[in-house]
Scaffold this motif. Structure first.
Motif, PDB file in Angstrom:
ATOM      1  N   LEU A  15       7.294  -0.161  -1.174  1.00 43.91           N
ATOM      2  CA  LEU A  15       7.877  -0.546   0.116  1.00 43.91           C
ATOM      3  C   LEU A  15       6.950  -0.119   1.252  1.00 43.91           C
ATOM      4  O   LEU A  15       6.746   1.075   1.481  1.00 43.91           O
ATOM      5  CB  LEU A  15       9.248   0.105   0.287  1.00 43.91           C
ATOM      6  N   ALA A  17       6.876  -2.034   4.446  1.00 43.15           N
ATOM      7  CA  ALA A  17       7.122  -2.946   5.571  1.00 43.15           C
ATOM      8  C   ALA A  17       7.863  -2.287   6.735  1.00 43.15           C
ATOM      9  O   ALA A  17       8.251  -2.964   7.676  1.00 43.15           O
ATOM     10  CB  ALA A  17       7.906  -4.165   5.074  1.00 43.15           C
ATOM     11  N   GLN A  80       8.425  -8.915   4.061  1.00 43.66           N
ATOM     12  CA  GLN A  80       9.777  -8.691   4.574  1.00 43.66           C
ATOM     13  C   GLN A  80       9.757  -9.128   6.043  1.00 43.66           C
ATOM     14  O   GLN A  80       9.085  -8.492   6.865  1.00 43.66           O
ATOM     15  CB  GLN A  80      10.144  -7.210   4.459  1.00 43.66           C
ATOM     16  N   GLY A  85      15.652  -2.460   6.434  1.00 46.56           N
ATOM     17  CA  GLY A  85      16.041  -1.367   5.544  1.00 46.56           C
ATOM     18  C   GLY A  85      15.387  -1.455   4.172  1.00 46.56           C
ATOM     19  O   GLY A  85      14.858  -2.495   3.772  1.00 46.56           O
ATOM     20  N   THR A  86      15.458  -0.324   3.453  1.00 42.73           N
ATOM     21  CA  THR A  86      14.761  -0.249   2.168  1.00 42.73           C
ATOM     22  C   THR A  86      15.391  -1.167   1.112  1.00 42.73           C
ATOM     23  O   THR A  86      14.698  -1.665   0.222  1.00 42.73           O
ATOM     24  CB  THR A  86      14.707   1.206   1.647  1.00 42.73           C
ATOM     25  N   GLU A 169      21.906  10.144   3.480  1.00 38.10           N
ATOM     26  CA  GLU A 169      20.737  10.065   4.367  1.00 38.10           C
ATOM     27  C   GLU A 169      20.903  10.990   5.572  1.00 38.10           C
ATOM     28  O   GLU A 169      22.033  11.286   5.999  1.00 38.10           O
ATOM     29  CB  GLU A 169      20.547   8.623   4.849  1.00 38.10           C
ATOM     30  N   ASN A 184      15.714  13.345  -2.427  1.00 40.76           N
ATOM     31  CA  ASN A 184      15.233  12.096  -3.014  1.00 40.76           C
ATOM     32  C   ASN A 184      13.762  11.901  -2.646  1.00 40.76           C
ATOM     33  O   ASN A 184      13.407  11.863  -1.475  1.00 40.76           O
ATOM     34  CB  ASN A 184      16.094  10.963  -2.426  1.00 40.76           C
TER      35      ASN A 184
HETATM   36  C1  UD1 Z   1      13.623   7.211   2.525  1.00 39.43           C
HETATM   37  C2  UD1 Z   1      14.932   7.336   1.726  1.00 39.43           C
HETATM   38  C3  UD1 Z   1      15.256   8.812   1.575  1.00 39.43           C
HETATM   39  C4  UD1 Z   1      14.137   9.525   0.869  1.00 39.43           C
HETATM   40  C5  UD1 Z   1      12.792   9.291   1.599  1.00 39.43           C
HETATM   41  C6  UD1 Z   1      11.669   9.805   0.739  1.00 39.43           C
HETATM   42  C7  UD1 Z   1      16.246   5.344   2.256  1.00 39.43           C
HETATM   43  C8  UD1 Z   1      17.342   4.792   3.048  1.00 39.43           C
HETATM   44  N1  UD1 Z   1      15.964   6.637   2.435  1.00 39.43           N
HETATM   45  O1  UD1 Z   1      13.858   7.776   3.806  1.00 39.43           O
HETATM   46  O2  UD1 Z   1      16.458   8.972   0.819  1.00 39.43           O
HETATM   47  O3  UD1 Z   1      14.417  10.915   0.786  1.00 39.43           O
HETATM   48  O4  UD1 Z   1      12.572   7.894   1.824  1.00 39.43           O
HETATM   49  O5  UD1 Z   1      10.466   9.849   1.491  1.00 39.43           O
HETATM   50  O6  UD1 Z   1      15.638   4.626   1.468  1.00 39.43           O
HETATM   51  N2  UD1 Z   1      10.471   0.273   4.426  1.00 39.43           N
HETATM   52  C9  UD1 Z   1      10.349  -1.099   4.298  1.00 39.43           C
HETATM   53  N3  UD1 Z   1      11.212  -1.901   4.957  1.00 39.43           N
HETATM   54  C10 UD1 Z   1      12.210  -1.422   5.743  1.00 39.43           C
HETATM   55  C11 UD1 Z   1      12.335  -0.016   5.876  1.00 39.43           C
HETATM   56  C12 UD1 Z   1      11.454   0.801   5.199  1.00 39.43           C
HETATM   57  O7  UD1 Z   1       9.468  -1.582   3.586  1.00 39.43           O
HETATM   58  O8  UD1 Z   1      12.943  -2.225   6.305  1.00 39.43           O
HETATM   59  C13 UD1 Z   1       9.503   1.143   3.741  1.00 39.43           C
HETATM   60  C14 UD1 Z   1       8.712   2.022   4.678  1.00 39.43           C
HETATM   61  O9  UD1 Z   1       7.503   1.363   5.068  1.00 39.43           O
HETATM   62  C15 UD1 Z   1       8.449   3.261   3.838  1.00 39.43           C
HETATM   63  C16 UD1 Z   1       9.624   3.291   2.851  1.00 39.43           C
HETATM   64  O10 UD1 Z   1      10.224   2.005   2.895  1.00 39.43           O
HETATM   65  O11 UD1 Z   1       7.250   3.164   3.094  1.00 39.43           O
HETATM   66  C17 UD1 Z   1      10.672   4.338   3.230  1.00 39.43           C
HETATM   67  O12 UD1 Z   1      11.135   4.051   4.540  1.00 39.43           O
HETATM   68  P1  UD1 Z   1      11.316   5.189   5.632  1.00 39.43           P
HETATM   69  O13 UD1 Z   1      11.853   4.581   6.854  1.00 39.43           O
HETATM   70  O14 UD1 Z   1      10.114   6.019   5.733  1.00 39.43           O
HETATM   71  O15 UD1 Z   1      12.515   6.013   4.933  1.00 39.43           O
HETATM   72  P2  UD1 Z   1      12.869   7.550   5.081  1.00 39.43           P
HETATM   73  O16 UD1 Z   1      13.665   7.744   6.303  1.00 39.43           O
HETATM   74  O17 UD1 Z   1      11.664   8.386   4.923  1.00 39.43           O
END
Ligand code: UD1
Ligand code: CA
Length: 464
Positions: A15, A17, A80, A85-86, A169, A184
């Motif tokens: 992920l 994006a 995306q 969101g993830t 979260e 996590n």
């Molecule tokens: C996320 C996890 C959290 C975990 C942490 C580990 C979720 C909701 N939370 O939090 O439980 O402890 O990672 O580091 O998943 N991304 C996308 N598209 C989106 C949003 C995010 O591709 O729409 C990607 C980001 O680029 C990143 C990853 O997903 O590489 C995680 O996203 P980020 O916003 O950093 O999540 P955290 O708040 O760190």
């Protein structure tokens, strides 16, 4: 099935994006570097080393071109359209596949500290249970106020893989617990069909995003097998959301890299001031003195003495060289060379065996032939200097006439007197000699002797 084998019918989704807004940067977060390596390359290597052969990187419309330029066809890409969101990102990743694989591994692009060993263990744990739906790689005892916290179905049981009732979260926690928790790491294994079926059903959270982590609670409520595998050490869980975390992560990586090379037989005098990038390799019995940076794609041979105060970038230094207080960029240094203190090799320099470049010698885009010596303050640019040449103190190749750069050639065994100016293009023949202070504007024949301003031929043979 063992995780060290190629995982058939499996896909890894990375992920990448997100907005990365906490970085406050014009550079996309996955392209920021730690230990000289782009953050996005860490999960690609991690998944590859876990035997995952098909990898999909979920990029944003903005960062896709740069990520694709870096990774090329090592991976596949999904876009995306908006960072919703993830969970939405994973759905985009799955959407790029022709069919749903049996196993899907998911990682973030911003967690470069996750180890292969922990991830393999978690993968083994996942594949050992045919009914397993989701396995979460967790770090059991980590202070991570911005991370998702694991809630175990059986709260007493946190040192073995066990059922999870929810991942909570940071944004949804009533208050920060202010102490370590099971967190996590953002690395998961999923049963592919289960993931594909459920990822689109995740409700939108209060923040407006769909969280992949909501699947833990959804699965638990439906009686599905969702497990936390507490196999990551505390130093693996840290993600890079801002520059402070980028620095903290780089410090951990530096420590791991230095430890690795010490165990491989490299002496590092002061680990705290030695910066070795992730892609660098170093031979046995080399000694790295304090305040030294080895960066980019650098290769150092065996038995070298590097530093103190040396910077070597994207260069190859062969065995038994000494590089003291000097800078080397994009150059090649053969065996038994000594450089420094205070010399500078600029790009495209080739220094052959046994050369000595002493104090304040600058070389650019030049070949310096074997056993040649330039001991004191010189500029050698766009030059081909043969073997066994003595380059006197203060020699300068005047390679630039204000319009274009020109070549200087010095034949084998020549003697260049102190303070010689070689006005390029010019050739000094083999065994020739220039007197101190000569300004050489015309070619010198082999064995010829010149002196003066401009230099005149004194004799066509340097044998008296
Ligand atoms: C996320 C996890 C959290 C975990 C942490 C580990 C979720 C909701 N939370 O939090 O439980 O402890 O990672 O580091 O998943 N991304 C996308 N598209 C989106 C949003 C995010 O591709 O729409 C990607 C980001 O680029 C990143 C990853 O997903 O590489 C995680 O996203 P980020 O916003 O950093 O999540 P955290 O708040 O760190
Ligand atoms: Ca993150």
């Amino acid at each position: 099935m063992s995780a060290t084998q190629p995982q058939t019918d499996s896909v890894g989704i990375i992920l990448a994006a997100g907005h990365g807004s906490r970085m406050r940067s014009r550079i996309a977060k996955p392209l920021h570097t730690a230990a000289g390596k782009e953050l996005i390359r860490y999960p690609v290597d991690l998944l590859t080393e876990c035997g995952i052969q098909t990898i999909v990187v979920v990029a944003s419309p903005d960062n896709h071109p740069e990520i694709a330029a870096l990774l090329g066809d090592r991976v596949h890409y999904a876009i995306q359209p908006a960072a919703k969101g993830t969970a939405d990102a994973v759905a985009c990743g799955l959407g790029a596949l022709r069919s749903v694989p049996e196993l899907v591994m998911v990682t973030a692009a911003d967690t470069p500290l996750v180890r292969v060993k922990s991830t393999r263990r978690m993968l083994d744990e996942h594949v050992s249970r045919p009914d397993r739906r989701m396995t979460i790689l967790t770090a059991p005892d980590f202070f991570g106020p911005d991370l998702g916290h694991i809630e175990r179905a059986d709260p007493g049981d946190t040192d073995a893989a066990g059922p999870v009732s929810a991942i909570v979260e940071a944004a949804d926690r009533e208050s920060d617990p202010g102490r370590p928790a099971e967190v996590n790491t953002g690395v998961y294994c999923f049963n592919g069909p289960w993931l594909a079926e459920n990822v689109g059903r995740i409700p939108v959270s209060a923040s407006g995003e769909t969280y992949l982590t909501s699947l833990a609670e959804m699965g638990n409520k439906a009686g599905d097998d969702v497990v936390a595998a507490p196999f990551a050490w505390a130093d693996e869980a840290m993600g890079v959301n801002d520059r402070q975390q980028l620095s903290a992560v780089a410090t951990v990586l530096q420590d791991r890299i230095n430890s690795h090379w010490m165990l491989e037989g490299v002496t590092i005098i002061d680990s705290a001031t030695t910066y070795i990038d992730a892609d660098v390799t170093i031979g046995m019995d080399t000694v790295i003195q304090p305040n030294t940076m080895l960066s980019g794609q650098t290769v150092i041979g065996e038995g070298c003495e590097i530093g103190p105060n040396s910077v070597i970038r994207d260069s190859t230094v062969a065995d038994r060289c000494s590089i003291v207080a000097s800078t080397i960029e994009e150059s090649t240094v053969h065996t038994d060379v000594s450089i420094g203190p205070y010399s500078h090799l600029r790009p495209e320099s080739v220094i052959e065996r046994g050369v000595h470049l002493g104090n304040y010698v600058e070389v650019k885009n030049s070949r310096i032939g074997s056993s040649t010596a330039a001991g004191h303050f010189c500029y050698l640019g766009d030059a081909d200097i043969g073997a066994g040449v003595n380059v006197g103190a203060g020699t300068i190749t005047c390679n630039y006439d204000g319009v274009a750069k020109h070549q200087t050639t010095v034949g084998e065994g020549a003697f260049i007197g102190s303070d010689t100016m070689l006005i390029a293009p010019v050739t000094v023949g083999e065994g020739a000699l220039t007197g101190a202070g000569s300004v050489v504007t015309r070619d010198v024949p082999p064995a010829g002797r010149v002196a003066g301003v401009p230099a005149r031929l004194l004799s066509s043979s340097n044998e008296e």
